[in-house]
Structures are given as structure tokens and as C-alpha cells.
Scaffold this active site. Structure first.
Site, PDB file in Angstrom:
ATOM      1  N   HIS A 230      20.258  10.701  15.234  1.00  0.00           N
ATOM      2  CA  HIS A 230      20.534  12.141  15.317  1.00  0.00           C
ATOM      3  C   HIS A 230      21.810  12.405  16.127  1.00  0.00           C
ATOM      4  O   HIS A 230      22.721  13.101  15.654  1.00  0.00           O
ATOM      5  CB  HIS A 230      19.324  12.834  15.968  1.00  0.00           C
ATOM      6  CG  HIS A 230      19.480  14.317  16.132  1.00  0.00           C
ATOM      7  ND1 HIS A 230      18.952  15.225  15.244  1.00  0.00           N
ATOM      8  CD2 HIS A 230      20.111  15.046  17.089  1.00  0.00           C
ATOM      9  CE1 HIS A 230      19.249  16.454  15.643  1.00  0.00           C
ATOM     10  NE2 HIS A 230      19.951  16.372  16.762  1.00  0.00           N
ATOM     11  N   GLU A 231      21.885  11.832  17.301  1.00  0.00           N
ATOM     12  CA  GLU A 231      23.058  12.078  18.150  1.00  0.00           C
ATOM     13  C   GLU A 231      24.316  11.452  17.545  1.00  0.00           C
ATOM     14  O   GLU A 231      25.414  11.982  17.694  1.00  0.00           O
ATOM     15  CB  GLU A 231      22.824  11.556  19.571  1.00  0.00           C
ATOM     16  CG  GLU A 231      21.582  12.110  20.283  1.00  0.00           C
ATOM     17  CD  GLU A 231      21.470  13.628  20.306  1.00  0.00           C
ATOM     18  OE1 GLU A 231      22.484  14.310  20.071  1.00  0.00           O
ATOM     19  OE2 GLU A 231      20.359  14.127  20.537  1.00  0.00           O
TER      20      GLU A 231
ATOM     21  N   HIS B 127      25.825  13.975  15.269  1.00  0.00           N
ATOM     22  CA  HIS B 127      26.698  14.915  15.999  1.00  0.00           C
ATOM     23  C   HIS B 127      28.024  14.238  16.348  1.00  0.00           C
ATOM     24  O   HIS B 127      29.093  14.824  16.213  1.00  0.00           O
ATOM     25  CB  HIS B 127      26.012  15.363  17.298  1.00  0.00           C
ATOM     26  CG  HIS B 127      24.894  16.346  17.106  1.00  0.00           C
ATOM     27  ND1 HIS B 127      25.056  17.541  16.450  1.00  0.00           N
ATOM     28  CD2 HIS B 127      23.594  16.325  17.522  1.00  0.00           C
ATOM     29  CE1 HIS B 127      23.906  18.216  16.458  1.00  0.00           C
ATOM     30  NE2 HIS B 127      23.000  17.497  17.091  1.00  0.00           N
TER      31      HIS B 127
ATOM     32  N   GLU C 261      24.134  20.685  13.284  1.00  0.00           N
ATOM     33  CA  GLU C 261      22.771  20.200  13.086  1.00  0.00           C
ATOM     34  C   GLU C 261      22.589  19.652  11.665  1.00  0.00           C
ATOM     35  O   GLU C 261      21.795  18.725  11.452  1.00  0.00           O
ATOM     36  CB  GLU C 261      21.783  21.336  13.385  1.00  0.00           C
ATOM     37  CG  GLU C 261      20.397  20.891  13.753  1.00  0.00           C
ATOM     38  CD  GLU C 261      20.273  20.213  15.123  1.00  0.00           C
ATOM     39  OE1 GLU C 261      21.254  20.194  15.899  1.00  0.00           O
ATOM     40  OE2 GLU C 261      19.184  19.666  15.403  1.00  0.00           O
TER      41      GLU C 261
END
Lengths: 506, 506
Positions: free
Chosen positions: A270-271, A274, A300
Site C-alpha cells: 500500500h505505501e 503512494h 489512494e
């Protein structure tokens, strides 16, 4: 003459990005390395830097340069770099100057006090103790809205004005429409997975996962998807986040839950999502106001794509299963790729947002969005809030909320006066699914590439179509450019989830 | 009225310490976590912050507040907090304002270019390639000296003016005198230990020391001497240093040489010595110009004390030996405390300063000091420098220098235009031995406390007599206050080393 003013504006905003950039290092450090007793002075130092930045941004010199360079940048055309930098600079200036410094200080103070009160209230299941702080935050937000009204002549309701901080140009009514579409379309899926809860398919994801082994695995997976030590850093923290110090200095953080496989594994993906967004911004935009992902929902969409659409897909697991089994043979040794794929895709209605699965997550968000909107309109008061919260959890997810701490007090956001942020999480999921449909049309071999551990064409597509633009376009213009529409549509996510739930839950 | 000016000055300098403090976080990060490709933007951001700080410090507003608060602070008395803050603020202001910003930029640029040239020159044993950069740095230092002359009416020679940046009020002639005293007094010791070189007593310190085990041991030892996780952080870096973010946020860094025991073990004790100094400064001074150790020599006296006077003592090893043997049984398992004490106290003349032992280290420094002084006076030129270097190594240490890289090019300092810094290393050793004599008189049970792993009374003595004062006193006034003298004396270090060499080398 006007060109000179633009150049001066460019340099002035460059200094501002440097000030914020240095502040970002101090904030990252605060959450990763700072010993606890460093907190008090660090807060003072950051407040000083914020004041310096605010004064720099809102000074009459900045305003003057914006006014006097307008003719020049408009002559360059609305597709020019000059216009984009001017537009975003003006946006920052306008938003900052309507808030007097006393109100800014009040907001900071209420956020700090609210956070302290929330930590204690959550610990003691004490909603009454938190209520006055929440009310204070709402009162201050109304002041912000009243002062900002002139900047948003097109606003249909007050919530639009808060939303603009996170999702420029988004209308509350549009969000409500796309959320209603999702609520209805995904309801049968929620009912289907609820019937399978507790069937034990995810048993292997709970057990014994030593932190150093988790880190080793995370680094191996991250290296394959695009993390490289020349530009990325991975560090431990309590509440994971991503922060970019500059385009080629990307910080990913994670935590290691030694009893549960998912948080670190999917959290780092997830990170990374980003991070790769920030890392693939055009180098031309470095040290300008354009060197940031354009909105929270766009951001997101990228993090959720790597976490869920890539990381929770069967092709990904055909590649990843042997690696995971090699690091955790006791947990996954007897399972094949499909077994692990099923285990990490356990779905079902639950109480806690941050533990929710790919399907039910949006419902947690929709509940918060609907309540924020009503709190702001006054149709729900802080007195009514817990009952309203519990009723929606029962209605949308069939879940009984046993106490405040696991209910209305579970999230940090409201304690800091942050309203308008929550919906962007679900909008990111919805946008991500729209993009995924398009990507899979343009890159028909993606599944076989993932099976081979190749993620380069997905990175390239994202760079070319989204990342490199940074904040050059508005969120809506970017949507038009990438997907040929200005309207979010929940149907791609509903279709995606329907197919997945049918595959996994018969 | 004058009190108001003082309060305004206090606040203005507080902002400045915040700006520098935030810059310190960014510099620490640059040396510990920043991925390589973050370097270019980080340098720009730090330059921006430096400019902001420099403009803040040298503005007419600062000068005006200093001038207008002078009566008030003098009325408070020279022992008052107000006077100390005013005095140090004025010192910073005066030193910064004599350097025009163009010269400051030239110095930065020459330092950057010099560093790049030095890295390449050292790698390629190419002194000729480095020479013009060294000359440029010397030329710029002459400009700094000429502009600063008015601030130092008492200067006896130009080198005094450079020295003041690191060691306020120190005279070059005083340094030369105390260094000459050391050179003569320690010469027989150097000859004695040279006869024992290669006797293998230190064999166990070379071998196999996995980094994670070194870290585990370092943390155990550090915890015992006074490192605590609430206020200290230990992180890996290439070139170890200590940095204090604030009084209660102390960062220690180390590196792990997996083939050699000493660098991490004694390096962390050394950096802890710097850290505990900053950590024990009076809380009243936080966010003021007084919240720093008072000079480089005072700082080094503390780091060297923990590294050598504590860490290389027999009582320390009576406590530490079992711990070290438990972590590295293959290396030290068959040795007792005295054996390990002998191993880590291997002495002998050598080529490389940073690898030198407690005895010969000062000679490396004295050579650099004497050459800096001559370079500045023009009695040695950059053309003569390598021959002069080699002659002194032969003369003082009996060492033949085989090439530039291990000779005149071995240290980074001159590449960055830093002259006047080197002598403070040896002054710290000399001061440390003076303090150690006094400490052992006042704390007669220190040896038995060390044997029991108790270091609290040493920390307390240091806090009460030295650390808590921060920069409240000048270095000379602090010397008078602690030791009742204004003159450094090498005899205590000579006596200490004589006893130790006789004990270890018969």
C-alpha cells in the site's frame, strides 16, 4: 516585466517547498526515530517552521507577484507549466490568506487538545469526555467555512468547502451519488461473504511471524515491484505512512505484527503505491508546487491498486507464494498459491475500519461520510452521533457495536478536526477500479506478467498516464484526460468485487 | 523598555535555534537514512534554510535588539542568564555579520568542490589534483580572517581567529606550548610501545563480529552507562557522529566493521560521551543559544573520557568482560578481563589518525596543527605540504609515509576549508586527563563502581560541574570554575599514560 514577476513567484514558491520539505523530514523523523522526550521541543520547532512558511506564503509580496504575473501566465496558455505553477500557487495563497493566524492557532490548539482527549476517551470508552472537543472542532470548521465561502462560489453545501482541501473541485452530492450506487450494488456480496465468516480459510495468516523475517520478505517483494535503495527507504513506525522528501527520496514505513501476516505484507505494498506515485513525477516539477500527487483520492487509487488489485490477485500469488512459503514454511508450507490467495482474501463485515477487507471497507467510509455531512448540516448533533453511528453499522453491515471505543471513537481523524478526508479513501477504491479496467484493456498481458514477477508495464503505464503529471492538472481534468469522463462510477468496482466474491465464495 | 528589548531578543534567538534545530534533523537524516538520490534536493533545501537563518540572524532587527538590550543585561550582572544569552547571541551576530553573503556562498561552494576533489584525489593518490582546491580554501580563509580582524583585537596571529570558531578565546601560542610539553613528555612512551608492536596481544579484536551482535552488545553497554530509549537513539551510518536534536533527543550513530571489534565498541562509548554532555544541559537553557556544549575541546574531553578513561580501563573490563565474552565467545571466550584489557589497549605508532591509540593519537593532531599554522603563515606552501607532512611523521612517530592517500590526503577536514578544528581533538584529551585527576580525587570509589557496572556518580559529577552549564560560561571561565586555572597542562595526561604504559608494557 510580467515574466520577471513570474520568475520571482517561481523562486518564492521554491523557497516555500524547501521550507515544507525540511518540515517533512522533521515530521517523518518524529514518527520513526525521535525518542519520546524529544516531542515537546520538536512540536515547538515545527510550529516555528510552520509560522515562517505561513508568513512567507501569505505575505503581500506573494500576493503581489501572483497578481502581476497573471497576464504573463495566461498568455502562455492553460496547458503551460507557467500557468499550472501559477494556478496552484494562487490556490495555496488564497486558501491560506482567508484564515487569520489567530484562527489557525485555534485550529492547531483544538486539534492537539482533541487528540489528547481522544486518546484518553478511546482508552476509557468515554464518549462524553470526548464530546466537547468534537463540538469545538466542528465550531471551528464552521468558522473556516464562513471565512472561505468567497473562494467557492460554486459550493452547493458547506461540506463542499471542507472537501476541497483533500479533493479539489469534488461535490458532496457527487460523492453521495457514487456511494449510494456502491451501497446498493455491493449489498448482495456482503450478505454472501457474511455467511462464510469463521470458515477458517485465513487461519495460516495468524500465528508466528518474527519481525526480522517479515522485513526480509517485505524487502524482497518491494524490490520486485519497484522499490530500489537508491531512491527508497523502509523504516519501522507505529502508524504506517508514506512520505516523499523529494521525487527521488521516498520513505515507506511499516509495522510488524508478529501474530498476523497481513498488516506488514499488504501495508508495505500500500505505501509503495503512494511512494511510486511521488517517485514517478516529472523531474521538471522538482521543488515546485506541482511535485505532489494531485489529490487524496488519486493517491489512494494508487496505494489500493498495489495493495489489493495487484497484491490480492491470484496471478500475483502464483509468483509470490514460493517466496512467502520459503520465509514462513511453518505457516504456509503446506499451501499452494490458490490456498494463500484465498487466505489473504478473507472477507466479512466487521467493526473496525482499518481491519476491513477490500469489499466491506467502503461501507465503513460511507458511514463516516454520511455522518460528517449530517454533523456539519446540523441534522445529527454530537449528542446523537453514537446512536446514529451504531444504527448505520447495523443497517449497512449487520454489525452490533458493543462500545464507543470500537465504534464512534475508533478513528483519530475527527479528534484533529479533520472532516472531508474520510470519503477520499473509498473514492480511491472506486477510482482505482475504473483505472484497473482501462489498464487491463491496454495491457492485456498483465496477469501473465505478474505470474512472472514482472511489474514494469504497470509502473510505466501509471507513470505515463498519471504519475508524471504531479499536480499539473486538477483532479477532474486528470480524470477527463485519463478516462475521458468527469464523473466517478462505482460500477467497475462492483463488477470487480462481484467476480472476485463469486470466485472465492461460490 | 530595555527588558522588552531583551525579551524580544530572546524570542528572536529562540526562533533561530528552532531553524537550526530543524536543519539538524535534516542533516542527521542525510547521513543515516536518506537514499543517495535524495542528495541534490536535500542540499538545496538545506541551503534555503541556511539562508533563512542567516538573514534572520544578521538582520538589522537582531542588531538593534542586541544594542538596545545591553544596558538591561549588564544591570542583571555578568552571572545572570540574561547576560549569558545576550553575550552568546552577540557573538553569533558579530561573527555572522562580518561575512558578506557572497563570501559565505564562495566558502560553501569551495567546500563542496573541495570535498568532491578530495574524494577523487584520495582514491587516486593524486595530491596534485587536490592542491588547487586546498589553495582556494586557504585563500578564502585569509579573506575571512581579514574581514574578522576587527572582532579580535587581542589576536596574536591569524590562526587565533580561525581557532575562535571552535575554541573561543584560545591562543595559538598556548596550544603550541601545551603540545610541545606533550611531545617531549610522551616521547619515551612512544619508543617503549613501538618495541612491542606486532606482539599479537590484540589478535582477538580481529576476526568475525556480526553486525547484529555488535549492535546488541553496544546497546547493552550503552544502557549501563546511561543511554535510555526515552531520550537516546542509536542508528547506523558510514561516518559516526553524535547530534543532539534537543536536550532530551540525543542521536548516536555508529558503524559495524565485521572484522574488527574496536570501532563500534569504543565508537559508541565515544559518541555517548558527546551525547551525555548535551543531554545533561540545564533544562532552563532549552531552545536558547546556551543549549550546546561550550567548545570542541570540552566536548572531546567528554567523549574521550568515556571512550578511553572509562572504556579502556581495567575496572571497566572487570565488569564488561563477561558481557563481551557472552556475545563473542569464539573471539574472547578463553580470555579474562586483564587479557581483554591488554588487547584493546594495543599501542604503537601508525600512519592513520582515526586508527591511532590513546597515546599516539595526539601526535597525529600535533602534526596537523603545526602544518595548519605554517600554511596560514605562509612558511609552508601547498607545494611543500606533502614533504613537510612526511618529515613530521618520520620525526615524531618514526613512520614512513608510503603515499599521499595514507598521508596528507587521509583526512576530510581541509577539503572543506576547516582549519583550527584539528587541535581541539588533542586539547580534549589533555583537558580530559586534567579533569580525570580531579574527578578521581573527588570520587575515590570510581574504580570499584566501574567494576560493579555503576557509572552514575561519574555522570552526576560531570553534570554538576560541566554539562549543566551548556554555553553559560566561556570555555576559559568554565576551566577556571572547574579546575581553578586558565591554562591547559599536558602533565596529567603524560602521567596517566606513563603509568598505563608501564603497567601494560613493563
Amino acid at each position: 516585466m510580467s515574466k520577471e514577476k513570474y520568475d520571482a513567484l517561481y523562486a518564492r514558491m521554491q523557497t516555500l517547498t524547501d521550507i515544507y520539505g525540511i518540515g517533512g523530514v522533521a515530521q517523518w523523523d518524529m514518527q520513526t526515530h525521535m525518542p519520546p522526550r524529544g516531542a515537546a521541543v520538536r512540536a515547538e520547532r515545527l510550529a516555528t517552521l510552520t509560522t515562517i512558511g505561513h508568513e512567507w506564503l501569505t505575505s503581500s509580496e506573494t500576493g503581489d507577484l501572483i497578481a502581476r504575473s497573471e497576464d504573463y501566465v495566461r498568455n502562455q496558455g492553460e496547458d503551460s507549466l507557467e500557468y499550472a505553477i501559477w494556478r496552484v500557487s494562487k490556490r495555496h495563497y488564497d486558501k491560506a490568506t482567508v484564515i487569520p493566524s489567530e484562527l489557525a492557532a485555534d485550529l492547531d490548539r483544538a486539534a492537539s487538545n482533541g487528540h489528547v482527549a481522544w486518546v484518553s476517551a478511546r482508552k476509557n470508552n468515554d464518549y462524553e469526555g470526548f464530546k466537547p472537543y468534537l463540538q469545538k472542532n466542528i465550531d471551528l470548521l464552521h468558522q473556516v467555512i464562513d471565512l472561505s465561502r468567497g473562494l467557492y462560489p460554486e459550493a452547493e453545501e458547506d461540506y463542499d468547502i471542507l472537501l476541497d482541501d483533500y479533493e479539489q473541485g469534488m461535490k458532496t452530492s457527487d460523492i453521495a451519488a457514487v456511494f449510494d450506487q456502491f451501497k446498493v450494488g455491493a449489498k448482495p456480496l456482503v450478505e454472501k461473504v457474511a455467511a462464510h465468516m469463521g470458515d477458517g480459510r485465513d487461519a495460516a495468516t495468524f500465528g508466528n511471524f518474527p519481525a526480522d523475517q517479515q522485513e526480509k520478505l517485505a524487502r524482497e517483494i518491494l524490490a520486485a515491484v519497484g522499490f530500489n535503495d537508491d531512491e527508497f527507504d523502509l523504516t519501522k513506525t507505529a502508524h504506517p505512512f508514506e512520505h516523499s522528501m523529494s521525487i527521488h527520496d521516498i520513505r515507506i514505513t511499516t509495522k510488524y505484527d508478529e501474530g498476523f501476516f497481513n498488516p506488514c505484507f499488504f501495508g508495505t505494498l500500500h505505501e509503495f503505491g503512494h511512494g511510486i506515485y511521488e517517485n514517478q513525477i516529472d523531474d521538471t516539477y522538482e521543488r515546485t508546487v506541482l511535485a505532489r500527487g494531485v489529490s487524496m483520492a488519486w493517491h489512494e487509487s494508487q496505494s489500493r491498486m498495489w495493495e489489493n488489485l495487484v497484491g490480492r490477485s491470484l496471478p500475483f500469488w502464483k509468483w509470490a507464494a514460493p517466496k512467502v512459503k520459503a520465509v514462513f514454511p511453518d505457516q504456509f508450507g503446506s499451501m499452494d498459491a490458490e490456498d494463500i490467495y484465498r487466505a489473504v482474501n478473507m472477507m466479512g463485515p466487521s467493526l473496525i475500519r482499518i481491519e476491513a477487507d477490500e469489499l466491506t471497507y467502503n461501507y465503513h467510509i460511507i458511514i463516516r461520510f454520511e455522518l460528517e455531512r449530517e454533523l456539519l448540516a446540523g441534522t445529527v448533533t454530537v449528542d446523537d452521533l453514537p446512536d446514529a453511528w451504531n444504527a448505520k453499522y447495523k443497517d449497512y453491515l449487520g454489525v452490533d457495536v458493543p462500545d464507543y471505543s470500537d465504534g464512534v471513537l475508533q478513528d483519530v481523524h475527527w479528534s484533529g478536526g479533520s472532516m472531508g478526508y474520510f470519503p477520499t479513501y473509498a473514492l480511491g477504491n472506486i477510482l482505482g477500479a475504473m483505472l484497473w479496467q482501462k489498464i487491463n484493456t491496454e495491457l492485456p498481458n498483465l496477469a501473465s506478467e505478474f505470474e512472472a514477477g514482472e511489474f514494469g508495464s504497470l509502473r510505466n503505464w501509471s507513470r505515463e498516464n498519471i504519475h508524471r503529471h504531479g499536480s499539473f492538472y486538477t483532479p477532474n481534468d486528470l480524470l477527463q484526460k485519463v478516462l475521458g469522463t468527469r464523473t466517478l462510477d462505482a460500477q467497475p468496482q462492483i463488477d470487480f468485487l462481484t467476480a472476485k466474491v463469486n470466485e472465492l465464495y461460490g
